[in-house]
Enzyme design. Structure first.
Site, PDB file in Angstrom:
ATOM      1  N   CYS A  43      81.329  26.823  10.357  1.00  8.09           N
ATOM      2  CA  CYS A  43      80.497  28.050  10.244  1.00  8.09           C
ATOM      3  C   CYS A  43      80.580  28.398   9.008  1.00  8.09           C
ATOM      4  O   CYS A  43      79.510  28.981   8.178  1.00  8.09           O
ATOM      5  CB  CYS A  43      80.507  29.053  11.394  1.00  8.09           C
ATOM      6  SG  CYS A  43      79.804  28.542  12.142  1.00  8.09           S
ATOM      7  N   CYS A  46      79.314  27.784   5.027  1.00 13.47           N
ATOM      8  CA  CYS A  46      77.445  28.406   4.528  1.00 13.47           C
ATOM      9  C   CYS A  46      77.430  30.188   5.238  1.00 13.47           C
ATOM     10  O   CYS A  46      76.616  30.706   4.233  1.00 13.47           O
ATOM     11  CB  CYS A  46      76.294  28.470   5.771  1.00 13.47           C
ATOM     12  SG  CYS A  46      76.309  26.360   5.922  1.00 13.47           S
ATOM     13  N   HIS A  47      78.379  30.723   5.547  1.00  9.76           N
ATOM     14  CA  HIS A  47      77.490  31.577   6.231  1.00  9.76           C
ATOM     15  C   HIS A  47      78.800  32.503   5.444  1.00  9.76           C
ATOM     16  O   HIS A  47      79.220  33.709   5.852  1.00  9.76           O
ATOM     17  CB  HIS A  47      78.186  32.387   7.853  1.00  9.76           C
ATOM     18  CG  HIS A  47      76.763  31.795   8.329  1.00  9.76           C
ATOM     19  ND1 HIS A  47      75.181  32.000   8.279  1.00  9.76           N
ATOM     20  CD2 HIS A  47      77.072  30.696   9.065  1.00  9.76           C
ATOM     21  CE1 HIS A  47      74.430  31.440   9.123  1.00  9.76           C
ATOM     22  NE2 HIS A  47      75.226  30.520   9.237  1.00  9.76           N
ATOM     23  N   MET A  94      69.281  25.767   9.035  1.00  4.85           N
ATOM     24  CA  MET A  94      70.810  25.528   9.541  1.00  4.85           C
ATOM     25  C   MET A  94      70.910  23.928  10.958  1.00  4.85           C
ATOM     26  O   MET A  94      70.360  24.061  11.933  1.00  4.85           O
ATOM     27  CB  MET A  94      71.080  27.096  10.776  1.00  4.85           C
ATOM     28  CG  MET A  94      71.680  26.726  12.358  1.00  4.85           C
ATOM     29  SD  MET A  94      72.952  28.257  12.544  1.00  4.85           S
ATOM     30  CE  MET A  94      72.766  27.843  14.001  1.00  4.85           C
ATOM     31  N   HIS A 333      75.226  27.470  -5.662  1.00  4.79           N
ATOM     32  CA  HIS A 333      75.875  26.719  -5.411  1.00  4.79           C
ATOM     33  C   HIS A 333      76.773  24.929  -5.869  1.00  4.79           C
ATOM     34  O   HIS A 333      77.112  25.247  -6.490  1.00  4.79           O
ATOM     35  CB  HIS A 333      75.397  26.230  -4.258  1.00  4.79           C
ATOM     36  CG  HIS A 333      75.355  25.382  -3.304  1.00  4.79           C
ATOM     37  ND1 HIS A 333      76.557  25.910  -2.064  1.00  4.79           N
ATOM     38  CD2 HIS A 333      75.457  24.177  -2.778  1.00  4.79           C
ATOM     39  CE1 HIS A 333      77.012  24.463  -0.923  1.00  4.79           C
ATOM     40  NE2 HIS A 333      76.584  23.823  -1.977  1.00  4.79           N
ATOM     41  N   HIS A 376      68.852  22.311  -3.711  1.00  3.31           N
ATOM     42  CA  HIS A 376      70.252  21.894  -3.209  1.00  3.31           C
ATOM     43  C   HIS A 376      70.411  20.394  -4.146  1.00  3.31           C
ATOM     44  O   HIS A 376      69.753  19.711  -3.966  1.00  3.31           O
ATOM     45  CB  HIS A 376      70.379  21.260  -1.503  1.00  3.31           C
ATOM     46  CG  HIS A 376      71.342  21.345  -1.693  1.00  3.31           C
ATOM     47  ND1 HIS A 376      71.770  19.802  -1.793  1.00  3.31           N
ATOM     48  CD2 HIS A 376      72.279  22.065  -1.299  1.00  3.31           C
ATOM     49  CE1 HIS A 376      73.423  19.630  -1.336  1.00  3.31           C
ATOM     50  NE2 HIS A 376      73.487  20.853  -0.820  1.00  3.31           N
TER      51      HIS A 376
HETATM   52 FE1  DHE Z   1      78.572  19.918  -0.128  1.00  4.18          FE
HETATM   53  C1  DHE Z   1      79.117  18.756  -3.077  1.00  4.18           C
HETATM   54  C2  DHE Z   1      79.931  23.436  -0.438  1.00  4.18           C
HETATM   55  C3  DHE Z   1      78.076  20.712   3.328  1.00  4.18           C
HETATM   56  C4  DHE Z   1      78.805  16.624   1.007  1.00  4.18           C
HETATM   57  N1  DHE Z   1      79.456  21.015  -1.500  1.00  4.18           N
HETATM   58  C5  DHE Z   1      78.637  20.192  -3.107  1.00  4.18           C
HETATM   59  C6  DHE Z   1      79.240  21.160  -3.635  1.00  4.18           C
HETATM   60  C7  DHE Z   1      79.585  22.445  -3.362  1.00  4.18           C
HETATM   61  C8  DHE Z   1      79.135  22.382  -1.854  1.00  4.18           C
HETATM   62  C9  DHE Z   1      80.357  23.467  -3.804  1.00  4.18           C
HETATM   63  C10 DHE Z   1      79.190  21.214  -5.759  1.00  4.18           C
HETATM   64  C11 DHE Z   1      80.403  20.697  -5.630  1.00  4.18           C
HETATM   65  C12 DHE Z   1      80.881  20.565  -6.894  1.00  4.18           C
HETATM   66  O1  DHE Z   1      79.592  19.590  -7.485  1.00  4.18           O
HETATM   67  O2  DHE Z   1      81.934  20.515  -7.851  1.00  4.18           O
HETATM   68  N2  DHE Z   1      79.016  21.126   1.100  1.00  4.18           N
HETATM   69  C13 DHE Z   1      79.280  22.546   0.691  1.00  4.18           C
HETATM   70  C14 DHE Z   1      79.487  23.523   1.835  1.00  4.18           C
HETATM   71  O3  DHE Z   1      80.015  25.079   1.055  1.00  4.18           O
HETATM   72  C15 DHE Z   1      78.458  23.021   2.652  1.00  4.18           C
HETATM   73  C16 DHE Z   1      76.742  23.779   2.038  1.00  4.18           C
HETATM   74  C17 DHE Z   1      78.634  23.802   4.482  1.00  4.18           C
HETATM   75  C18 DHE Z   1      80.192  23.493   4.346  1.00  4.18           C
HETATM   76  O4  DHE Z   1      80.411  24.569   5.774  1.00  4.18           O
HETATM   77  O5  DHE Z   1      81.223  22.790   3.597  1.00  4.18           O
HETATM   78  C19 DHE Z   1      78.672  21.832   2.544  1.00  4.18           C
HETATM   79  N3  DHE Z   1      78.580  18.765   1.997  1.00  4.18           N
HETATM   80  C20 DHE Z   1      78.329  19.710   2.904  1.00  4.18           C
HETATM   81  C21 DHE Z   1      78.548  18.250   4.140  1.00  4.18           C
HETATM   82  O6  DHE Z   1      77.717  18.672   5.642  1.00  4.18           O
HETATM   83  C22 DHE Z   1      78.272  17.454   3.415  1.00  4.18           C
HETATM   84  C23 DHE Z   1      76.508  16.898   4.107  1.00  4.18           C
HETATM   85  C24 DHE Z   1      78.657  15.788   4.114  1.00  4.18           C
HETATM   86  C25 DHE Z   1      80.224  16.061   4.269  1.00  4.18           C
HETATM   87  O7  DHE Z   1      81.060  15.347   2.881  1.00  4.18           O
HETATM   88  O8  DHE Z   1      80.807  17.439   3.736  1.00  4.18           O
HETATM   89  C26 DHE Z   1      78.456  17.641   1.735  1.00  4.18           C
HETATM   90  N4  DHE Z   1      78.336  17.675  -1.076  1.00  4.18           N
HETATM   91  C27 DHE Z   1      78.168  16.723  -0.320  1.00  4.18           C
HETATM   92  C28 DHE Z   1      78.640  15.681  -1.412  1.00  4.18           C
HETATM   93  C29 DHE Z   1      79.021  16.393  -2.703  1.00  4.18           C
HETATM   94  C30 DHE Z   1      78.641  17.733  -2.396  1.00  4.18           C
HETATM   95  C31 DHE Z   1      79.493  14.663  -0.608  1.00  4.18           C
HETATM   96  C32 DHE Z   1      78.855  15.912  -4.042  1.00  4.18           C
HETATM   97  C33 DHE Z   1      77.730  14.990  -4.390  1.00  4.18           C
HETATM   98  C34 DHE Z   1      77.607  14.500  -5.589  1.00  4.18           C
HETATM   99  O9  DHE Z   1      76.987  13.781  -5.369  1.00  4.18           O
HETATM  100  O10 DHE Z   1      77.821  15.175  -6.848  1.00  4.18           O
END
Ligand code: DHE
Length: 555
Positions: A43, A46-47, A94, A333, A376
């Site tokens: 949680c 996101c929150h 969500m 983000h 996003h």
């Molecule tokens: Fe991410 C990028 C935050 C959930 C896979 N994600 C990012 C970035 C942020 C972020 C701030 C940018 C980073 C950068 O460029 O420096 N992600 C978050 C969260 O806060 C969130 C929504 C909830 C959490 O609790 O983490 C979250 N993210 C996820 C997932 O559930 C994903 C789908 C699966 C996983 O592996 O965690 C996921 N996020 C990714 C990926 C990127 C990413 C693969 C990079 C994308 C790219 O091509 O650069």
């Protein structure tokens, strides 16, 4: 006064539900510990740790009105409504934690109670704590002086094995796993050094690790626990500073931590708590979201989520950095470069806005309404469109819009900094997380893993770059979506990455911890499934990062 009379008086005053619930919500020490862990794992991202909301809404007990006028507050909702929300999820993106089987019914009930209690204060971390956790596993002078492998390591992919906290290094030519390297809890992303040799990895628990790809079997050469909760990492890419420093962006404690790029020795912590750019409210939980290394300046471009500022962080004097704080929009983000790497385009998802930062002038160029709900982009996709000139595209979590924004103010001033084309994904609802393209490919690929409809969720959406329209949907064959845990369905496609020459696009099937899942490799031009990479070590693959594309920021 008798108890009965107090109750009827309270009821008359409309206070009874709150008072009775306040009495009901008592968690044992064990329940508290369990709920805290679930909250952190599922949680907090996101929150927020303090539950003031970002990608998701405010979920503190006390009521709060958001900018759009909607009221939030868990006490007002009450246990039953919260249970239903946590179980089923929402159309806004969500996840249905109960419905998907990720939380049991008892865990859903526990969380519905937990979020009605005030959030506990999360811990701080000092430089001494950081130093205690820092380990150089292979000293610099004991590392290879040239690649020890005959493999084409510049076409390696670092694949995040999210739920087991590991990185798989996969040979992009031979499509085989070269090694599997441990990393932090629920590993999130990795970035490559400018020369491609090192992969910098960040876990959600703030553990950073450094993998050396010149080794015959790549492994970690250094690691450190930088903070308690983190999402971003990058390295210095400016000429003369290539690989000299690494930087981690922390969600908690909200901070930017600079590390030595070769050993991960911690060098500097900068707290990001500050005032919201628009209404000047002090925000302790001002988390660091995307970080992107500037190729043209000794600078990192850093999103400070809750305060809506983009910090241009000059690292030349690493202990005494200079930071330009650019006002942008909330809540920042993810984002990426335009094709010239001068402009940074980033999502401010609470305001359905794309903010554009000019890194040459060091200023905000525009806040563009994204014409969808919760943009996003990942890092977005760049296209040189015949009709509109250079454009950058993003999708949305909350609506089915992929939008193209003009990025060439000199050559195409009429199209610059506005949505020039809206592409509708077929079917209802959003759920798109990532889009990706490559200069050598005529298509853009989009996923939709958080759409509630299983059919829409399990297709690849192919957008033609000339037409800027969806020209094909590719359903993922059912055999790759099988799961031996009936409660946890495999999600896919999730995230795309190209091989070095842009002739193949790879996507992940995000299964469960018990079952190895697959990476599907498509021919990026014929769109045929070319290869299915299956290996018993490929458990819960999500993000994929090709060395050549990541070192050069090609997307
Ligand atoms: Fe991410 C990028 C935050 C959930 C896979 N994600 C990012 C970035 C942020 C972020 C701030 C940018 C980073 C950068 O460029 O420096 N992600 C978050 C969260 O806060 C969130 C929504 C909830 C959490 O609790 O983490 C979250 N993210 C996820 C997932 O559930 C994903 C789908 C699966 C996983 O592996 O965690 C996921 N996020 C990714 C990926 C990127 C990413 C693969 C990079 C994308 C790219 O091509 O650069």
């Amino acid at each position: 006064m008798k108890v009965g009379k107090i109750v009827s008086l309270a009821a008359a005053l409309g206070l009874m539900t709150v008072a009775l619930q306040a009495e009901e919500i008592k968690l044992s020490k064990e329940e508290m510990a369990k709920a805290k862990q679930i909250y952190f794992d599922r949680c907090a991202g996101c929150h927020g740790m303090l539950r003031k909301g970002a990608l998701g809404p405010w979920i503190r007990p006390e009521p709060h009105k958001d900018k759009k006028g909607a009221m939030h507050g868990t006490k007002n909702l009450g246990t039953e409504a919260l249970k239903a929300l946590i179980y089923n999820g929402t159309p806004g993106g969500m996840p249905g934690w109960g419905k998907s089987g990720e939380l049991t019914k008892e865990e859903v009930d526990l969380m519905a109670k937990y979020v009605q209690l005030p959030p506990p204060q999360p811990p701080e971390k000092s430089m001494a704590d950081l130093k205690k956790s820092w380990k150089v596993l292979v000293p610099v002078d004991q590392r290879p002086t040239k690649p020890e492998t005959d493999r084409n390591w510049k076409n390696y992919f670092g694949v995040v094995l999210r739920d087991v906290g590991k990185i798989a290094i996969v040979d992009g030519d031979k499509k085989e796993v070269v090694s599997v390297v441990p990393s932090g809890f629920a590993t999130h992303i990795l970035r490559s050094s400018k020369d491609g040799r090192y992969m910098y990895v960040i876990g959600r628990d703030g553990k950073a690790s450094l993998i050396d790809l010149w080794m015959k079997e790549p492994k970690n050469v250094a690691e450190i626990r930088v903070c308690n909760d983190a999402r971003s990492i990058d390295t210095s890419k400016y000429e003369g500073y290539e690989g000299k420093y690494a930087v981690v962006g922390c969600y908690w404690p909200p901070s930017i931590v600079t590390l030595d790029g070769q050993t991960l020795e911690p060098l500097k912590q900068v707290a990001t708590a500050s005032y919201t750019y628009d209404d000047g409210v002090f925000t302790r939980e001002a988390r660091v979201a995307a970080i992107i290394a500037n190729h043209h300046k000794p600078e990192w471009v850093i999103n400070i989520k809750e305060t809506g500022q983009v910090w241009l962080y000059n690292y030349t004097d690493v202990k005494n950095p200079t930071i330009k704080m650019v006002e942008a929009e909330r809540f920042l983000h993810d984002g990426g470069w335009d094709s010239t790497k001068r402009y940074f385009l980033t999502a401010a998802n609470a305001r359905d806005t794309i903010s554009v930062i000019d890194t040459v002038e060091g200023k905000l160029v525009a806040n563009i309404p994204s014409q969808g709900t919760k943009p996003h982009p990942g890092r977005g996709a760049n296209v040189d469109s015949k009709k509109y000139g250079p454009v950058w595209l993003t999708g949305h979590i909350g609506s089915n819009d992929i939008v193209a924004i003009g990025t060439d103010p000199k050559g195409h001033p009429d199209n610059a900094w506005k949505v020039v084309k809206k592409i509708k994904l077929p079917g209802e609802g959003g759920g798109n997380l990532f889009i990706k393209t490559h200069p050598n490919c005529k298509y853009i690929f989009a996923d939709r893993p958080v759409n509630p409809d299983r059919k829409l969720q399990t297709q690849i959406y192919v957008i033609d770059k000339d037409k800027l329209e969806v020209v094909k949907t590719i359903p993922i064959p059912e055999e790759y979506l099988k799961s031996d845990d009936p409660k946890v369905k495999a999600r896919g496609p999730v995230h795309f990455e190209f091989n070095a020459d842009g002739s193949e696009v790879w996507t992940s099937i995000w299964g469960n911890k018990k079952t190895a899942s697959a990476i599907l490799v498509f021919d990026a031009n014929t769109l045929k499934l070319k290869k299915v990479i299956q290996d018993k070590r490929l458990i819960t693959p999500t993000g994929k990062f090709n060395v050549t594309n990541t070192m050069g920021d090609i997307y």
